[in-house]
Design a protein around this motif. Structure first.
Motif, PDB file in Angstrom:
ATOM      1  N   PHE A 233       0.862  14.484-101.803  1.00  0.00           N
ATOM      2  CA  PHE A 233       2.155  15.263-100.966  1.00  0.00           C
ATOM      3  C   PHE A 233       3.375  14.770-101.230  1.00  0.00           C
ATOM      4  CE2 PHE A 233      -1.962  15.336 -98.620  1.00  0.00           C
ATOM      5  CZ  PHE A 233      -1.937  16.797 -98.529  1.00  0.00           C
ATOM      6  N   ALA A 234       4.398  15.522-101.551  1.00  0.00           N
ATOM      7  CA  ALA A 234       5.697  14.932-101.936  1.00  0.00           C
ATOM      8  C   ALA A 234       6.893  15.362-100.899  1.00  0.00           C
ATOM      9  CB  ALA A 234       6.358  15.395-103.332  1.00  0.00           C
ATOM     10  N   GLY A 235       7.551  14.624-100.262  1.00  0.00           N
ATOM     11  CA  GLY A 235       8.559  14.938 -99.528  1.00  0.00           C
ATOM     12  C   GLY A 235       9.883  14.307 -99.591  1.00  0.00           C
ATOM     13  N   THR A 236      10.919  14.266 -98.680  1.00  0.00           N
ATOM     14  CA  THR A 236      12.209  13.727 -99.036  1.00  0.00           C
ATOM     15  C   THR A 236      12.408  12.846 -97.658  1.00  0.00           C
ATOM     16  OG1 THR A 236      13.333  15.529 -98.432  1.00  0.00           O
ATOM     17  CG2 THR A 236      13.032  14.969-100.713  1.00  0.00           C
ATOM     18  N   ILE A 237      13.185  11.837 -97.751  1.00  0.00           N
ATOM     19  CA  ILE A 237      13.767  11.013 -96.470  1.00  0.00           C
ATOM     20  C   ILE A 237      14.744  11.863 -95.898  1.00  0.00           C
ATOM     21  CG2 ILE A 237      14.755   9.060 -95.585  1.00  0.00           C
ATOM     22  CD1 ILE A 237      13.525   7.469 -97.861  1.00  0.00           C
ATOM     23  N   ARG A 238      14.749  12.144 -94.584  1.00  0.00           N
ATOM     24  CA  ARG A 238      15.507  13.059 -93.845  1.00  0.00           C
ATOM     25  C   ARG A 238      16.357  12.185 -92.953  1.00  0.00           C
ATOM     26  NH1 ARG A 238      16.548  17.251 -97.009  1.00  0.00           N
ATOM     27  NH2 ARG A 238      14.655  18.253 -97.237  1.00  0.00           N
ATOM     28  N   GLY A 239      15.598  10.957 -92.288  1.00  0.00           N
ATOM     29  CA  GLY A 239      16.800  10.144 -91.372  1.00  0.00           C
ATOM     30  C   GLY A 239      16.066   8.646 -91.629  1.00  0.00           C
ATOM     31  N   ILE A 240      17.077   7.787 -91.261  1.00  0.00           N
ATOM     32  CA  ILE A 240      16.805   6.388 -91.221  1.00  0.00           C
ATOM     33  C   ILE A 240      17.558   5.697 -90.101  1.00  0.00           C
ATOM     34  CG2 ILE A 240      17.198   4.351 -92.483  1.00  0.00           C
ATOM     35  CD1 ILE A 240      17.335   5.480 -94.954  1.00  0.00           C
ATOM     36  N   ASP A 241      16.517   5.176 -89.195  1.00  0.00           N
ATOM     37  CA  ASP A 241      17.283   4.780 -87.963  1.00  0.00           C
ATOM     38  C   ASP A 241      17.911   3.479 -88.207  1.00  0.00           C
ATOM     39  OD1 ASP A 241      17.547   3.878 -85.226  1.00  0.00           O
ATOM     40  OD2 ASP A 241      15.300   4.152 -84.757  1.00  0.00           O
ATOM     41  N   PRO A 242      19.465   3.775 -87.405  1.00  0.00           N
ATOM     42  CA  PRO A 242      20.272   2.867 -87.850  1.00  0.00           C
ATOM     43  C   PRO A 242      20.329   1.489 -86.999  1.00  0.00           C
ATOM     44  CG  PRO A 242      21.109   4.472 -86.310  1.00  0.00           C
ATOM     45  CD  PRO A 242      19.965   4.956 -86.595  1.00  0.00           C
ATOM     46  N   LYS A 243      19.157   1.245 -86.171  1.00  0.00           N
ATOM     47  CA  LYS A 243      18.957   0.017 -85.196  1.00  0.00           C
ATOM     48  C   LYS A 243      17.665  -0.334 -85.697  1.00  0.00           C
ATOM     49  CE  LYS A 243      18.242  -1.638 -80.606  1.00  0.00           C
ATOM     50  NZ  LYS A 243      18.035  -1.315 -79.208  1.00  0.00           N
ATOM     51  N   ILE A 244      17.765  -1.664 -86.054  1.00  0.00           N
ATOM     52  CA  ILE A 244      16.307  -2.623 -86.369  1.00  0.00           C
ATOM     53  C   ILE A 244      15.830  -3.089 -85.192  1.00  0.00           C
ATOM     54  CG2 ILE A 244      15.462  -4.769 -87.627  1.00  0.00           C
ATOM     55  CD1 ILE A 244      17.735  -4.150 -89.756  1.00  0.00           C
ATOM     56  N   ASP A 245      14.561  -2.945 -84.865  1.00  0.00           N
ATOM     57  CA  ASP A 245      13.656  -3.422 -83.947  1.00  0.00           C
ATOM     58  C   ASP A 245      13.769  -4.809 -83.865  1.00  0.00           C
ATOM     59  OD1 ASP A 245      12.286  -4.050 -81.918  1.00  0.00           O
ATOM     60  OD2 ASP A 245      10.684  -2.787 -82.282  1.00  0.00           O
ATOM     61  N   PRO A 246      14.517  -5.530 -82.999  1.00  0.00           N
ATOM     62  CA  PRO A 246      14.667  -6.982 -82.799  1.00  0.00           C
ATOM     63  C   PRO A 246      13.360  -7.549 -82.597  1.00  0.00           C
ATOM     64  CG  PRO A 246      15.500  -5.873 -80.704  1.00  0.00           C
ATOM     65  CD  PRO A 246      15.089  -4.696 -81.563  1.00  0.00           C
ATOM     66  N   THR A 247      12.179  -6.995 -82.261  1.00  0.00           N
ATOM     67  CA  THR A 247      10.927  -7.719 -81.955  1.00  0.00           C
ATOM     68  C   THR A 247      10.132  -7.921 -83.193  1.00  0.00           C
ATOM     69  OG1 THR A 247      11.037  -6.869 -79.657  1.00  0.00           O
ATOM     70  CG2 THR A 247       8.850  -7.638 -80.484  1.00  0.00           C
ATOM     71  N   SER A 248      10.030  -6.871 -83.901  1.00  0.00           N
ATOM     72  CA  SER A 248       9.067  -6.493 -84.983  1.00  0.00           C
ATOM     73  C   SER A 248      10.033  -6.482 -86.286  1.00  0.00           C
ATOM     74  CB  SER A 248       8.522  -5.088 -85.179  1.00  0.00           C
ATOM     75  OG  SER A 248       9.449  -4.273 -84.970  1.00  0.00           O
ATOM     76  N   ARG A 249      11.495  -6.605 -86.337  1.00  0.00           N
ATOM     77  CA  ARG A 249      12.158  -6.617 -87.452  1.00  0.00           C
ATOM     78  C   ARG A 249      11.885  -5.546 -88.289  1.00  0.00           C
ATOM     79  NH1 ARG A 249      16.495  -9.280 -85.513  1.00  0.00           N
ATOM     80  NH2 ARG A 249      15.698 -11.313 -84.485  1.00  0.00           N
ATOM     81  N   MET A 250      11.461  -4.400 -87.841  1.00  0.00           N
ATOM     82  CA  MET A 250      11.140  -3.354 -88.593  1.00  0.00           C
ATOM     83  C   MET A 250      12.140  -2.337 -88.329  1.00  0.00           C
ATOM     84  SD  MET A 250       8.455  -4.222 -90.152  1.00  0.00           S
ATOM     85  CE  MET A 250       7.134  -2.592 -90.626  1.00  0.00           C
TER      86      MET A 250
END
Length: 422
Positions: A233-250
């Motif tokens: 399956f092929a798709g595209t990125i539509r959104g990236i969260d501008p905030k990094i989780d300070p607990t998991s660093r993800m």
């Protein structure tokens, strides 16, 4: 005296028997040592590949969860008893299609009565306006009639809205799930009736480490798979969260993918790979060729065996002493007369193709692996283009071992494809 002689003879015989046994054991042990010292183990059969620079498509891999772009759990807004269920499981419905009808007899009766009162109030308002034009009606009577008509109209609209709440409709086109209610069941506001999912377009939410965030951007190609190693399956990125989780660093990323055949299901576990720009001249080997140990990662490289060093050159045959020609002819004649003519010596047999092949041995080479993709692993250090690396059959190999190459089996391809090629 006779007894002493017999004793001496018996002792000598015992010494001879024991000496023979000891000598035989020593001879046997020495023969076994010589046999195993000169015995060569049979060559192990392996599959190999020639290392050469290839094109490499790096990527960011993650684990994601699939959900529908449009998906809700349908609930009722008002209390009532289920009168009719107008859908069945896995039915595709259009927007505004009726799905559930609650008992609305009381609301319809109230609506009819309110409509009659509204009509009466509207007639009174019309009469008051007519009297006002003739100059016989008061202003206060006209205001009261206008207020009563407006209140009746509002009451009709309210009862109409309550009546519409008794009918549950689809907010958008999609596939409805299994009914969670039964006929005659009393439902309170907020009770879940079924789920409605638009399966035409799906989205996958996944998380990547903050170190890989600079590699991602909106519009990048994303490949998805459902756990069998392939990413169809092929798709595209539509959104990236501008905030990094300070607990998991993800950081959370969302991609959209078309799902025309409905193979992706909301809530499904998927493997995600974000494809990065292609790179050239990258050395790769199959992951089956790489072995990990406590001392590091290594591969086996097939190389020709070095020729054995001879202690001294073979001595040239000694030249016979020269004799006079007459003596030589005489001797030759006597020799022919003494014995019959001998057949000429056969020419030495030519070596076969197998004997002409150089012996192959293994060299254990420690390498530095890099990125992995599609069953291949990048090698940063340790090997060079042109090296012949063992890809299969290295379970019992060791450094310096002789091998035979058989490339009829390719571990990088599925077994069914190999059977089809044969």
């Amino acid at each position: 005296m006779f007894v002493i002689k017999r004793f001496i003879i018996a002792f000598i015989l015992l010494v001879l028997v024991c000496g023979g046994i000891v000598g035989f054991n020593l001879f046997r042990d020495n023969a076994m040592k010589q046999f195993f010292a000169t015995m060569k183990p049979p060559a192990a059969t392996v599959s190999t590949m020639i290392v050469k620079p290839t094109e490499w498509t790096p990527g960011v891999e993650a684990i994601g969860t699939v959900s529908a772009v449009r998906g809700v759990d349908l609930t009722v807004e008002t209390a009532g008893i289920v009168k009719d269920i107008l859908f069945h499981a896995n039915q595709k419905v259009e927007a505004n299609a009726a799905l559930l009808q609650l008992d609305d007899a009381a609301e319809r009766a109230d609506l009819d009565a309110t409509k009659a009162q509204a009509a009466l109030d509207q007639t009174a308002l019309t009469r008051a306006l007519e009297l006002q034009k003739r100059g016989v009606g008061s202003e206060s009577t006209l205001d009261s009639a206008r207020a009563a008509a407006s209140a009746s109209t509002s009451q009709v609209n309210r009862l109409q809205a309550v009546l519409e709440q008794k009918l549950l409709t689809a907010p958008f086109s999609g596939t409805v799930g299994i009914p969670r209610i039964d006929l005659g069941q009393y439902l309170s506001p907020g009770t879940s009736v079924a789920t409605l999912q638009d399966l035409e377009t799906m989205r996958a939410d996944f998380s990547v480490p903050e170190q890989q965030l600079p590699l991602l951007k909106i519009g990048q190609t994303v490949r998805l798979g459902i756990g069998d190693g392939e990413l169809p399956f092929a798709g595209t990125i539509r959104g990236i969260d501008p905030k990094i989780d300070p607990t998991s660093r993800m950081v959370t990323v969302r991609a959209e993918v078309a799902n025309p055949e409905g193979k992706l299901t909301p809530g499904q576990f998927v493997q995600v790979r974000v494809e990065l720009p292609e790179e050239n001249n990258v050395l790769t080997v199959p992951q089956t060729a790489l072995t990990s140990s406590l001392y590091g990662d290594f591969v086996f490289v097939v190389r020709p065996a070095k020729p054995a060093a001879n202690g001294a050159a073979p001595a040239a045959p000694a030249k016979p002493e020269e004799k006079p020609a007459t003596d030589t002819a005489k001797s030759a004649a006597e020799a022919r007369a003494a014995k019959p003519e001998e057949e000429p010596a056969a020419a030495p047999a030519e070596p076969t193709a197998e004997e002409q092949k150089p012996q192959l041995v293994l060299a254990q080479v420690f390498v530095k692996p890099g990125r992995r993709n599609a069953g291949m692993v990048e090698i940063l250090e340790g090997i060079a283009p042109g090296d012949e690396v063992v890809t299969a059959g290295q379970n019992r190999l060791s450094n310096g071992m002789s091998v035979a190459v058989d490339n009829t089996i390719d571990p990088t391809k599925p077994a069914d494809q190999q059977a089809a090629q044969k």
